[in-house]
Design a protein around this motif. Structure first.
Motif, PDB file in Angstrom:
ATOM      1  N   LYS A  43       0.832  -1.206   0.000  1.00  0.00           N
ATOM      2  CA  LYS A  43       0.000   0.000   0.000  1.00  0.00           C
ATOM      3  C   LYS A  43       0.865   1.254   0.000  1.00  0.00           C
ATOM      4  CE  LYS A  43      -4.241  -1.910   0.930  1.00  0.00           C
ATOM      5  NZ  LYS A  43      -4.816  -2.736   1.978  1.00  0.00           N
ATOM      6  N   ILE A  44       1.911   1.271   0.832  1.00  0.00           N
ATOM      7  CA  ILE A  44       2.752   2.467   0.893  1.00  0.00           C
ATOM      8  C   ILE A  44       3.588   2.577  -0.387  1.00  0.00           C
ATOM      9  CG2 ILE A  44       4.514   3.712   2.238  1.00  0.00           C
ATOM     10  CD1 ILE A  44       1.719   3.590   3.571  1.00  0.00           C
ATOM     11  N   GLY A 116      -5.150   9.028  -7.991  1.00  0.00           N
ATOM     12  CA  GLY A 116      -3.920   8.651  -7.283  1.00  0.00           C
ATOM     13  C   GLY A 116      -3.788   9.249  -5.887  1.00  0.00           C
ATOM     14  N   LEU A 117      -3.965  10.547  -5.756  1.00  0.00           N
ATOM     15  CA  LEU A 117      -3.772  11.195  -4.450  1.00  0.00           C
ATOM     16  C   LEU A 117      -4.943  10.938  -3.502  1.00  0.00           C
ATOM     17  CD1 LEU A 117      -2.074  14.596  -5.422  1.00  0.00           C
ATOM     18  CD2 LEU A 117      -1.015  12.614  -4.307  1.00  0.00           C
ATOM     19  N   GLU A 122      -6.337   8.061   1.577  1.00  0.00           N
ATOM     20  CA  GLU A 122      -7.016   6.985   2.284  1.00  0.00           C
ATOM     21  C   GLU A 122      -6.005   6.024   2.931  1.00  0.00           C
ATOM     22  OE1 GLU A 122     -10.132   4.267   0.231  1.00  0.00           O
ATOM     23  OE2 GLU A 122     -10.825   6.357   0.196  1.00  0.00           O
ATOM     24  N   MET A 123      -4.981   5.683   2.184  1.00  0.00           N
ATOM     25  CA  MET A 123      -4.004   4.712   2.684  1.00  0.00           C
ATOM     26  C   MET A 123      -3.135   5.279   3.795  1.00  0.00           C
ATOM     27  SD  MET A 123      -2.983   2.660  -0.669  1.00  0.00           S
ATOM     28  CE  MET A 123      -4.212   1.592  -1.406  1.00  0.00           C
ATOM     29  N   ILE A 124      -2.768   6.537   3.680  1.00  0.00           N
ATOM     30  CA  ILE A 124      -1.968   7.155   4.746  1.00  0.00           C
ATOM     31  C   ILE A 124      -2.826   7.294   6.006  1.00  0.00           C
ATOM     32  CG2 ILE A 124      -0.717   9.253   5.451  1.00  0.00           C
ATOM     33  CD1 ILE A 124       0.811   7.417   3.467  1.00  0.00           C
ATOM     34  N   HIS A 127      -2.927   4.279   7.972  1.00  0.00           N
ATOM     35  CA  HIS A 127      -1.673   4.018   8.688  1.00  0.00           C
ATOM     36  C   HIS A 127      -1.434   5.055   9.791  1.00  0.00           C
ATOM     37  CE1 HIS A 127      -0.826   1.404   5.229  1.00  0.00           C
ATOM     38  NE2 HIS A 127       0.116   0.856   5.956  1.00  0.00           N
ATOM     39  N   ASP A 128      -2.487   5.763  10.198  1.00  0.00           N
ATOM     40  CA  ASP A 128      -2.381   6.793  11.241  1.00  0.00           C
ATOM     41  C   ASP A 128      -1.446   7.937  10.876  1.00  0.00           C
ATOM     42  OD1 ASP A 128      -4.180   5.515  12.999  1.00  0.00           O
ATOM     43  OD2 ASP A 128      -2.585   4.119  13.584  1.00  0.00           O
ATOM     44  N   GLY A 129      -1.369   8.246   9.596  1.00  0.00           N
ATOM     45  CA  GLY A 129      -0.553   9.378   9.165  1.00  0.00           C
ATOM     46  C   GLY A 129      -1.407  10.452   8.533  1.00  0.00           C
TER      47      GLY A 129
END
Ligand code: ATP
Ligand code: MG
Length: 160
Positions: A43-44, A116-117, A122-124, A127-129
């Motif tokens: 994901k990252i 893309g962004l 969503e993915m960040i 991950h609590d970012g």
């Protein structure tokens, strides 16, 4: 999965550096100490692939792309800076919305879906970012995001 972030980031940058077709210089400012992030690497990787593809897509010939990772307060802060056309003042948040593109003419030429962004955000978040953009029109763009990290991933397990 616990991952040494500098190794992980270097591998992704290497892949772009080997396959890029433009004359763009890559500059890396990455920590030498081992900083571990607990991430889903696929994901990252997808997040970084999009940010770096965007940076390349909007870079001028002879431009510089700077890759940075540094400890900022209690988070690892990662950034990718290009010297491209930038995004207009006030649209720094909009580029993270689904299907948002800065201008239609530019987009038709350069392609992409505008997802893309939004996916990266969503993915960040998962991950609590956090992820955000800084840009000066005509000068360039920096995309930044944070991830929680630890210096001693083993100590976390030893405790209790
Ligand atoms: P996709 O990533 O789905 O292929 P895309 O790259 O157009 O399409 P996003 O990555 O979500 O979509 O980016 C959204 C919009 O933000 C882009 O269309 C572009 O207008 C702007 N943008 C993103 N990164 C940059 C950058 N580094 N420099 C200038 N504009 C950018
Ligand atoms: Mg993109």
């Amino acid at each position: 999965e616990w991952i040494n972030f500098t190794n992980f980031f270097n591998q992704i940058i290497d892949r772009f550096e080997m396959t890029k077709e433009q004359h763009v210089t890559f500059l890396r400012k990455l920590p030498e100490e081992k900083l571990y992030v607990d991430i889903d690497p696929d994901k990252i990787t997808q997040v970084l692939d999009n940010i770096i593809s965007n940076a390349l897509k909007y870079s001028p010939e002879g431009g510089l792309i700077t890759f940075k990772a540094e400890v900022h307060e209690d988070k690892l802060q990662i950034s990718v800076t290009d010297q491209g056309m930038g995004i207009p003042k006030g649209t720094e948040n909009k580029i993270f919305e689904r299907f948002y593109r800065v201008d239609k003419a530019r987009t038709r030429k350069l392609g992409g879906t505008g997802l893309g962004l939004a996916i990266a955000k969503e993915m960040i978040g998962a991950h609590d970012g956090e992820i955000w953009a800084k840009s000066v029109e005509g000068k360039g763009t920096t995309i930044l995001f944070t991830l929680p990290f630890t210096r001693d991933q083993e100590d976390d397990w030893d405790e209790s």
